[in-house]
Motif scaffolding. Structure first.
Motif: not given
Length: 430
Positions: A212-217, A268-275, A280-281, A294-298
């Motif tokens: 039930g987690h999320s994962a993005v590259l 929840h669900a997560a996407v990667i952004t161009p920034l 995460v929503f 929420w946003k996580y800034d890498f």
């Protein structure tokens, strides 16, 4: 310079007309965009635990499967992102390829390839947890039979998956299996249809089993896992996990000491952004659903809480899907609330500024940029008139100066002649 500015403004005006035909530049970031939905009768039934991917060829969402309080489904629906409309599909005539489609399920993962194929792996229904994988051609609208080699992974649902384009493979992590929560990473090479299990490098860092987690590259080729449920008692976590896809091992991660942090959650669900950020929503805290963003800034290793404006969900959601589009928007579909309510609402979230949205808003762009360009063109003409006036005045001054100089020359010549005559002797000497 004024002429160049005027030409530039005309080019901008032309681009405005083109942009108005295609969409509109949205200058608001982190906001929910109002959708005027068309053909709502073709929408899927309220559902959660489904999958949603983008078909970039025709800018449609492909929504598959899921469940609600009544049953599990294997329906396939498409949504036009540009025109904000569900697309009617004739389901009365069975297709020969339907024999290769998945059975009804939820909690599965769907991933696409650069060749516009969608793969569906795993999931569950009331009686079975699945370990099968299926292939769907999004262009030709057919399911394709797969002949798979290698050792199939353990059955699972609530897992995550990413596509690593460098080596043409999918990586699936975690999930709930028949023996409990899983922590393995399985690889599927979609060019050869081959399964294998990754053995992470020995660096004393072990991935925490979750479902039930999320994962993005992310842009550093790391699979970033957030949240999920860690045991059979539905305990959730707020942990971030980083897996280096290139070197094949889990890596340490240090959060910026000044950063906030989202609460533990699942669904929840997560996407990667161009920034270079992860968006995460939603999710379920264990005692209720949320509509937090929420946003996580890498770049800075910080969490940022977001308070988007606009027409977003007015209730918490989990089990929904979030899908990035080519227009830098995120489409949110379905999910369920803290109670037993399931939804088939669709929402559009603006990720960054200057994005094309939809045809219906093109008129706004044309009007606004027409006004701006008209002001620029008027200013350019005014500057041209001022420059012409200044040039005329300069030439008149030069003419006046030339006439004055000529008059001075004549006066001086007369004075010299007169002086010479005055110096002549009155009497000649004999």
């Amino acid at each position: 310079m004024a002429r160049q500015t005027r030409i530039l403004s005309l080019l901008v005006f032309s681009l405005a007309l083109i942009g108005g035909g295609m969409g509109v530049l949205n200058f608001l970031t982190d906001s929910w965009i109002l959708i005027i939905l068309s053909n709502a009768k073709a929408a899927p039934a309220p559902v959660a635990g489904h999958s949603s991917v983008l078909n970039p060829v025709n800018n449609t969402l492909v929504v598959f499967g899921g469940n609600n309080a009544k049953n599990y489904t294997n329906s396939l629906k498409t949504y036009d992102v540009v025109n904000d409309a569900w697309i009617s599909i004739n389901d009365t005539t069975p297709k020969p390829s339907n024999q290769f489609m998945p059975s009804p399920r939820s909690g599965h993962v769907a991933i696409t390839t650069p060749t516009n194929m969608m793969y569906v792996f795993g999931g569950r229904n009331d009686t079975t947890i699945f370990q099968d994988i299926y292939k769907y051609d999004m262009v030709d609208d057919i399911w394709i039979q797969l002949n798979v080699s290698g050792t199939p992974p353990a059955p699972r649902y609530g897992h995550s998956g990413i596509m690593y384009p460098i080596t043409n493979e999918f990586l699936f992590f975690g999930g709930m299996g028949t023996t409990g929560v899983l922590s393995d990473i399985v690889k599927f090479e979609f060019e050869s249809n081959t399964w294998s299990t990754l053995q992470p490098g020995n660096n004393n860092i072990v991935g925490l089993g979750v479902y039930g987690h999320s994962a993005v590259l992310n842009m550093a080729n790391q699979m970033v896992v957030f949240g999920g449920i860690v045991d059979t008692n539905n305990k959730t976590t707020d942990q971030l996990q980083f897996f280096d896809v290139v070197h094949g091992n889990w890596v340490n991660h240090t959060l910026n000491t000044t950063s906030g942090h989202p609460a533990a959650r699942s669904g929840h669900a997560a996407v990667i952004t161009p920034l270079n950020q992860m968006l995460v929503f939603g999710g379920n805290f264990g005692n209720g659903a949320t509509q937090q963003t929420w946003k996580y800034d890498f770049t800075y290793n910080t969490w940022l809480t977001v308070s988007p404006t606009g027409y977003g969900p007015d209730h918490g959601l989990y089990g929904q899907t979030c899908t990035s589009t080519l227009f830098n928007t995120m489409m949110v579909f379905g999910g369920q609330s803290s109670g037993s309510d399931f939804y088939n609402d669709i929402f559009k979230y603006n990720i960054i500024t200057s994005v094309l949205r939809s045809q219906s808003d093109g008129v706004v762009l044309v009007v606004l940029l027409t006004i701006v360009c008209s002001m620029i063109i008027g200013l350019c003409f005014a500057l041209d008139l001022m420059a012409e006036k200044n040039e005329i005045e300069r030439l008149e001054r030069l003419e006046q100066e030339a006439a004055t100089n000529e008059l001075k020359k004549v006066t001086i010549a007369k004075e010299k002649k007169k002086s010479k005559e005055e110096r002549q002797p009155l009497f000649e000497t004999f």
